[in-house]
Scaffold this active site. Structure first.
Site, PDB file in Angstrom:
ATOM      1  N   LYS A  65     -39.617   3.791  17.504  1.00 15.63           N
ATOM      2  CA  LYS A  65     -39.908   4.509  16.033  1.00 15.63           C
ATOM      3  C   LYS A  65     -41.551   3.122  16.097  1.00 15.63           C
ATOM      4  O   LYS A  65     -42.160   3.520  15.049  1.00 15.63           O
ATOM      5  CB  LYS A  65     -39.249   3.956  14.629  1.00 15.63           C
ATOM      6  CG  LYS A  65     -37.836   5.124  14.688  1.00 15.63           C
ATOM      7  CD  LYS A  65     -37.111   4.355  13.696  1.00 15.63           C
ATOM      8  CE  LYS A  65     -35.858   5.809  13.966  1.00 15.63           C
ATOM      9  NZ  LYS A  65     -34.409   5.246  12.862  1.00 15.63           N
ATOM     10  N   ALA A 127     -30.418  -6.880  10.153  1.00 22.45           N
ATOM     11  CA  ALA A 127     -32.204  -6.605   9.677  1.00 22.45           C
ATOM     12  C   ALA A 127     -32.766  -6.183  10.744  1.00 22.45           C
ATOM     13  O   ALA A 127     -34.217  -6.460  11.364  1.00 22.45           O
ATOM     14  CB  ALA A 127     -32.617  -8.140   9.239  1.00 22.45           C
ATOM     15  N   ARG A 151     -26.845 -11.395  11.552  1.00 18.72           N
ATOM     16  CA  ARG A 151     -26.782 -12.282  12.864  1.00 18.72           C
ATOM     17  C   ARG A 151     -27.368 -13.240  12.664  1.00 18.72           C
ATOM     18  O   ARG A 151     -27.397 -14.264  13.024  1.00 18.72           O
ATOM     19  CB  ARG A 151     -26.177 -11.617  13.532  1.00 18.72           C
ATOM     20  CG  ARG A 151     -26.006 -12.212  14.819  1.00 18.72           C
ATOM     21  CD  ARG A 151     -25.314 -10.640  16.141  1.00 18.72           C
ATOM     22  NE  ARG A 151     -26.510  -9.912  16.697  1.00 18.72           N
ATOM     23  CZ  ARG A 151     -25.914  -9.366  17.649  1.00 18.72           C
ATOM     24  NH1 ARG A 151     -25.408  -9.420  18.520  1.00 18.72           N
ATOM     25  NH2 ARG A 151     -27.343  -9.308  18.180  1.00 18.72           N
ATOM     26  N   THR A 152     -28.570 -12.578  13.074  1.00 17.21           N
ATOM     27  CA  THR A 152     -29.973 -13.425  13.982  1.00 17.21           C
ATOM     28  C   THR A 152     -30.943 -13.610  12.284  1.00 17.21           C
ATOM     29  O   THR A 152     -31.167 -13.573  12.067  1.00 17.21           O
ATOM     30  CB  THR A 152     -31.332 -12.955  14.646  1.00 17.21           C
ATOM     31  OG1 THR A 152     -29.835 -12.381  15.966  1.00 17.21           O
ATOM     32  CG2 THR A 152     -31.797 -14.275  15.383  1.00 17.21           C
TER      33      THR A 152
HETATM   34  P1  NDP Z   1     -31.731  -2.130  15.516  1.00 16.61           P
HETATM   35  O1  NDP Z   1     -31.372  -2.303  16.892  1.00 16.61           O
HETATM   36  O2  NDP Z   1     -33.147  -2.734  15.239  1.00 16.61           O
HETATM   37  O3  NDP Z   1     -30.914  -3.206  14.784  1.00 16.61           O
HETATM   38  C1  NDP Z   1     -29.862  -3.833  15.114  1.00 16.61           C
HETATM   39  C2  NDP Z   1     -29.720  -4.892  13.692  1.00 16.61           C
HETATM   40  O4  NDP Z   1     -27.730  -4.849  13.991  1.00 16.61           O
HETATM   41  C3  NDP Z   1     -29.421  -5.915  13.970  1.00 16.61           C
HETATM   42  O5  NDP Z   1     -29.411  -6.676  12.511  1.00 16.61           O
HETATM   43  C4  NDP Z   1     -28.981  -6.930  14.768  1.00 16.61           C
HETATM   44  O6  NDP Z   1     -29.096  -8.346  14.343  1.00 16.61           O
HETATM   45  C5  NDP Z   1     -27.603  -6.381  14.333  1.00 16.61           C
HETATM   46  N1  NDP Z   1     -26.129  -6.630  14.982  1.00 16.61           N
HETATM   47  C6  NDP Z   1     -26.192  -5.711  16.234  1.00 16.61           C
HETATM   48  N2  NDP Z   1     -25.330  -6.362  16.946  1.00 16.61           N
HETATM   49  C7  NDP Z   1     -24.475  -7.104  16.245  1.00 16.61           C
HETATM   50  C8  NDP Z   1     -22.888  -7.408  16.060  1.00 16.61           C
HETATM   51  N3  NDP Z   1     -22.106  -7.239  17.063  1.00 16.61           N
HETATM   52  N4  NDP Z   1     -22.721  -8.372  15.037  1.00 16.61           N
HETATM   53  C9  NDP Z   1     -23.457  -8.056  13.957  1.00 16.61           C
HETATM   54  N5  NDP Z   1     -24.882  -7.811  13.852  1.00 16.61           N
HETATM   55  C10 NDP Z   1     -25.507  -7.431  15.707  1.00 16.61           C
HETATM   56  O7  NDP Z   1     -30.719  -0.668  15.326  1.00 16.61           O
HETATM   57  P2  NDP Z   1     -31.427  -0.269  13.981  1.00 16.61           P
HETATM   58  O8  NDP Z   1     -31.619  -0.791  13.354  1.00 16.61           O
HETATM   59  O9  NDP Z   1     -32.454   0.654  14.388  1.00 16.61           O
HETATM   60  O10 NDP Z   1     -29.958   1.118  14.161  1.00 16.61           O
HETATM   61  C11 NDP Z   1     -28.925   0.628  13.325  1.00 16.61           C
HETATM   62  C12 NDP Z   1     -27.790   1.477  13.505  1.00 16.61           C
HETATM   63  O11 NDP Z   1     -28.071   2.265  12.281  1.00 16.61           O
HETATM   64  C13 NDP Z   1     -27.467   1.664  14.722  1.00 16.61           C
HETATM   65  O12 NDP Z   1     -25.949   3.066  15.013  1.00 16.61           O
HETATM   66  C14 NDP Z   1     -27.917   3.644  14.399  1.00 16.61           C
HETATM   67  O13 NDP Z   1     -27.231   4.193  14.781  1.00 16.61           O
HETATM   68  C15 NDP Z   1     -27.851   3.308  12.780  1.00 16.61           C
HETATM   69  N6  NDP Z   1     -28.966   4.410  12.267  1.00 16.61           N
HETATM   70  C16 NDP Z   1     -28.236   5.822  11.755  1.00 16.61           C
HETATM   71  C17 NDP Z   1     -28.986   6.329  11.061  1.00 16.61           C
HETATM   72  C18 NDP Z   1     -28.660   7.206   9.519  1.00 16.61           C
HETATM   73  O14 NDP Z   1     -29.964   8.900   9.223  1.00 16.61           O
HETATM   74  N7  NDP Z   1     -27.026   7.474   9.770  1.00 16.61           N
HETATM   75  C19 NDP Z   1     -30.717   6.299  10.760  1.00 16.61           C
HETATM   76  C20 NDP Z   1     -31.402   5.266  11.546  1.00 16.61           C
HETATM   77  C21 NDP Z   1     -30.490   4.051  12.541  1.00 16.61           C
HETATM   78  P3  NDP Z   1     -29.504  -9.133  15.231  1.00 16.61           P
HETATM   79  O15 NDP Z   1     -31.155  -9.079  14.436  1.00 16.61           O
HETATM   80  O16 NDP Z   1     -29.173 -10.306  15.021  1.00 16.61           O
HETATM   81  O17 NDP Z   1     -30.014  -8.935  16.416  1.00 16.61           O
END
Ligand code: NDP
Length: 271
Positions: A65, A127, A151-152
């Site tokens: 994106k 985030a 988390r971070t």
């Molecule tokens: P990103 O990879 O950009 O962000 C992931 C986030 O999840 C970060 O904040 C990360 O934290 C956190 N995270 C990951 N693993 C853990 C964990 N074990 N415990 C706590 N926090 C965690 O992903 P996106 O934001 O692009 O997508 C997130 C979700 O949203 C996906 O599963 C996606 O499928 C869903 N989604 C749904 C949409 C819909 O239309 N319904 C549209 C877009 C996305 P850290 O910063 O610490 O790594």
């Protein structure tokens, strides 16, 4: 016939082709919608190839994106405030137009479910890209106080910085939260590793919870929120369909009805 696609990695399990097929059937439009897998290296080349062959529009999913934002010649309002693009269209003057429909998709689904956000206190958990995409749309709908926990912590601070010009976002340590919110939105991908984000359960007490993730049956976060006193606990099928409806509108100038598609998609695992 007009051609559309979704590009991402992985893209195999994307529901977008089915959603757009259902929209097209509903409106009696004839179109094709395919999946394209790319890498960071091939992304731009595959987008250009698709448009050169006459393709009309491309949806962008993880992890492209931000890259899609950088290759857009012209940006819509949401994309320019959030720095990400999930919908590309090719205009007749040969320019690529990019917009982000995730935020408005979420806001539409909140409306569908009668969840008011005007003046409400909202906690975003996570985030990453999704949190980044939804913040401008939430702010545009006059939310009260917006907080983020992640988390971070540094990634939450980066979001706060990014949106300083729009609002004062409060960054919280999930394990120190000592009050509830009106609405808690889980945008993490923690479920992919079978985990829950670490936040104090009081955050969801008597709150509405919305997990942007979706599954057949309750999502992990949805069940967790219900078990900890959330009054309403929703998952992201509606957001998924609403953001697709926004893309369809950008491409074809008409907005499909979404309720019937949300119901069908969330109850039918097969394509
Ligand atoms: P990103 O990879 O950009 O962000 C992931 C986030 O999840 C970060 O904040 C990360 O934290 C956190 N995270 C990951 N693993 C853990 C964990 N074990 N415990 C706590 N926090 C965690 O992903 P996106 O934001 O692009 O997508 C997130 C979700 O949203 C996906 O599963 C996606 O499928 C869903 N989604 C749904 C949409 C819909 O239309 N319904 C549209 C877009 C996305 P850290 O910063 O610490 O790594």
């Amino acid at each position: 016939m007009d051609h559309y696609a979704i590009i991402g990695n992985p893209v195999e399990h994307s529901r977008s082709p089915k959603i757009h097929r259902l929209f097209a059937e509903q409106l009696q439009h004839v179109l094709a919608y395919e999946k394209i897998e790319a890498t960071e290296k091939t992304f731009q080349e595959k987008v250009e190839e698709f448009f050169t062959k006459g393709g009309k529009g491309i949806n962008i999913t993880v992890p492209f994106k931000r890259l899609a934002f950088s290759i857009s010649d012209k940006l819509g309002a949401c994309a320019s405030s959030c720095g990400a693009v999930n919908t590309l269209s090719f205009s007749e003057d040969g320019r690529v137009y990019g917009e982000s429909t995730d935020g408005n998709g979420l806001v539409e689904d909140l409306k569908n479910n009668n969840i008011a956000i005007n003046n409400k206190s909202i906690l975003i958990v996570g985030a990453g890209g999704t949190a980044q995409s939804i913040i401008p749309s939430l702010l545009a709908n006059n939310v009260g106080q917006l907080s983020v926990t992640n988390r971070t912590p540094n990634n939450a601070f980066k979001l706060k910085e990014q949106y300083l010009h729009l609002a004062e976002i409060v960054c919280l340590d999930g394990e120190s939260i000592n009050r509830n919110f009106d609405l808690v939105i889980n945008t993490t991908s923690a479920h992919l590793s079978g985990e829950l984000p670490e936040i104090e359960p009081i955050a969801v007490e008597k709150a509405t919870s919305y997990d942007v993730n979706y599954s057949y049956g309750e999502t992990l976060f949805q069940s967790w929120a219900t078990n900890h006193g959330a009054t309403k606990s929703l998952q992201g099928w509606g957001m998924l369909v609403e953001q697709a409806a926004e893309s369809f509108y950008i491409w074809r100038g008409v907005r499909p009805k979404t309720r019937v598609v949300i119901d069908r998609l969330s109850s039918e695992p097969e394509n």
